[in-house]
Enzyme design. Structure first.
Site, PDB file in Angstrom:
ATOM      1  N   THR A  11      96.654  45.459  23.751  1.00  0.00           N
ATOM      2  CA  THR A  11      96.301  45.630  25.183  1.00  0.00           C
ATOM      3  C   THR A  11      96.068  44.252  26.104  1.00  0.00           C
ATOM      4  O   THR A  11      95.614  44.011  27.171  1.00  0.00           O
ATOM      5  CB  THR A  11      94.765  46.220  25.328  1.00  0.00           C
ATOM      6  N   ALA A 252      86.714  37.325  24.664  1.00  0.00           N
ATOM      7  CA  ALA A 252      87.027  38.602  25.135  1.00  0.00           C
ATOM      8  C   ALA A 252      88.207  38.566  25.872  1.00  0.00           C
ATOM      9  O   ALA A 252      88.404  37.778  26.640  1.00  0.00           O
ATOM     10  CB  ALA A 252      85.708  39.390  25.546  1.00  0.00           C
ATOM     11  N   LYS A 253      89.029  39.674  25.475  1.00  0.00           N
ATOM     12  CA  LYS A 253      90.182  39.864  26.608  1.00  0.00           C
ATOM     13  C   LYS A 253      90.119  39.712  27.898  1.00  0.00           C
ATOM     14  O   LYS A 253      90.494  39.444  28.965  1.00  0.00           O
ATOM     15  CB  LYS A 253      90.930  41.010  26.227  1.00  0.00           C
ATOM     16  N   ARG A 254      88.880  40.691  28.368  1.00  0.00           N
ATOM     17  CA  ARG A 254      88.529  40.666  29.656  1.00  0.00           C
ATOM     18  C   ARG A 254      88.198  39.479  30.466  1.00  0.00           C
ATOM     19  O   ARG A 254      88.001  39.330  31.705  1.00  0.00           O
ATOM     20  CB  ARG A 254      87.393  41.749  29.878  1.00  0.00           C
ATOM     21  N   ARG A 256      89.602  36.856  30.115  1.00  0.00           N
ATOM     22  CA  ARG A 256      90.799  36.038  30.297  1.00  0.00           C
ATOM     23  C   ARG A 256      90.840  34.548  29.478  1.00  0.00           C
ATOM     24  O   ARG A 256      90.936  33.329  30.038  1.00  0.00           O
ATOM     25  CB  ARG A 256      91.193  35.786  31.771  1.00  0.00           C
TER      26      ARG A 256
END
Ligand code: GLU
Length: 279
Positions: A11, A252-254, A256
């Site tokens: 994702t 975390a991916k969110r 960035r």
């Protein structure tokens, strides 16, 4: 034979936290003379993208990891998961849930535990269910804790345990499936959901040790329940610490967070990153 896996969802691009997780699992396999698998958990049709899968393979190879092939891609095996759903459904352990996330949140009001409590409303009344089915309303399948408890009996329900070797509480820990709510095992849009796919694959692939981040510690309770209901073996669990950035917050991916691709483009060598992460 020690067998573990790294199971990312494509994702987004991998970041330092993923590198730490993958290296922790891979190193554990190497230390034990065991095997290491890579599994692509891409059942979320809205968020997963093939280019992220390609990037995962590139990033992990750059990091110096190797894994057994073929790599299992979950979206290639939806029939396997559907068969498990059918089995559990046939045993009366699942119920249809037509509600949207918003409807559930509205129904449970301000319950403090957020997502883990999403199942409070329970099955729909029979007439309502028939009406929604008749109009073709999409639905998810949820695992009923009540029916699971009946199926296992009090001794079975209360006697479930798992072995934890990670950084928090360790030893033989009791399973508390109550806390997780009636989890979705088959999403409306995908026909399967994370807990079902992950336990199915861990069993199918003979995973003896699940090495993953502490963020998934609570998921273990649900996953042990599914394993128990399906008669699948219990892996040993080891939940590692979560890597935090300079600001003390976890990657975390969110957020960035800096991706491995960016670090690499910025001239960071894999050996340097591995050393920084303690490997
Ligand atoms: N696919 C999950 C994730 O990306 C990890 C599954 C697991 O390790 O059990 O967070």
């Amino acid at each position: 034979m020690f067998l573990t896996r790294f199971a990312p969802s494509p994702t987004g691009r991998l970041h330092r936290g993923h590198a730490f997780s993958a290296l922790t699992a891979w190193s554990a396999a190497k230390a034990e003379g065991g095997r290491f698998l890579l599994r692509i958990e891409d059942i979320d049709p809205t968020r997963c993208r093939p280019e992220f899968e390609t990037a995962i393979l590139e990033d992990l190879a750059w990091l110096g990891l190797d894994w057994d092939t073929p790599v299992r891609r979950q979206s290639d095996h939806l029939d396997d998961y559907a068969a498990v759903i059918e089995t559990l459904r046939g045993r009366g352990l699942l119920y249809r849930c037509f509600r949207t996330r918003k409807e559930i949140l509205d129904a449970i009001g301000d319950a403090p535990h957020g997502a883990m409590e999403l199942a409070r409303p329970g099955p729909h009344p029979t007439d309502e269910e028939a009406r929604l089915l008749a109009v073709g309303q999409p639905f998810a399948w949820r695992l009923s804790r009540g029916r699971a408890r009946e199926a296992l009996g009090e001794a079975g329900w209360n006697g479930m345990t798992f072995v934890e070797e990670g950084v928090g509480q360790t030893g033989v820990l009791p399973v508390r499936p109550r806390a997780a709510g009636d989890v979705v095992l088959a999403r409306k849009d995908a026909g399967v959901a994370y807990h079902l796919a992950v336990t199915h694959d861990d069993a199918l692939q003979g995973v003896t040790h699940v090495v993953r981040g502490q963020d998934l510690f609570e998921a273990t309770h649900v996953q042990r329940l599914i394993q128990t209901l399906m008669g699948w073996p219990a892996p040993v669990y080891s939940h590692h610490r979560l890597l935090t950035g300079p600001d003390g917050r976890r990657y975390a991916k969110r957020d960035r967070s800096v991706t491995l691709a960016e670090l690499r483009a910025g001239g960071l060598g894999a050996a340097t990153l591995r050393a920084e992460l303690g490997f």
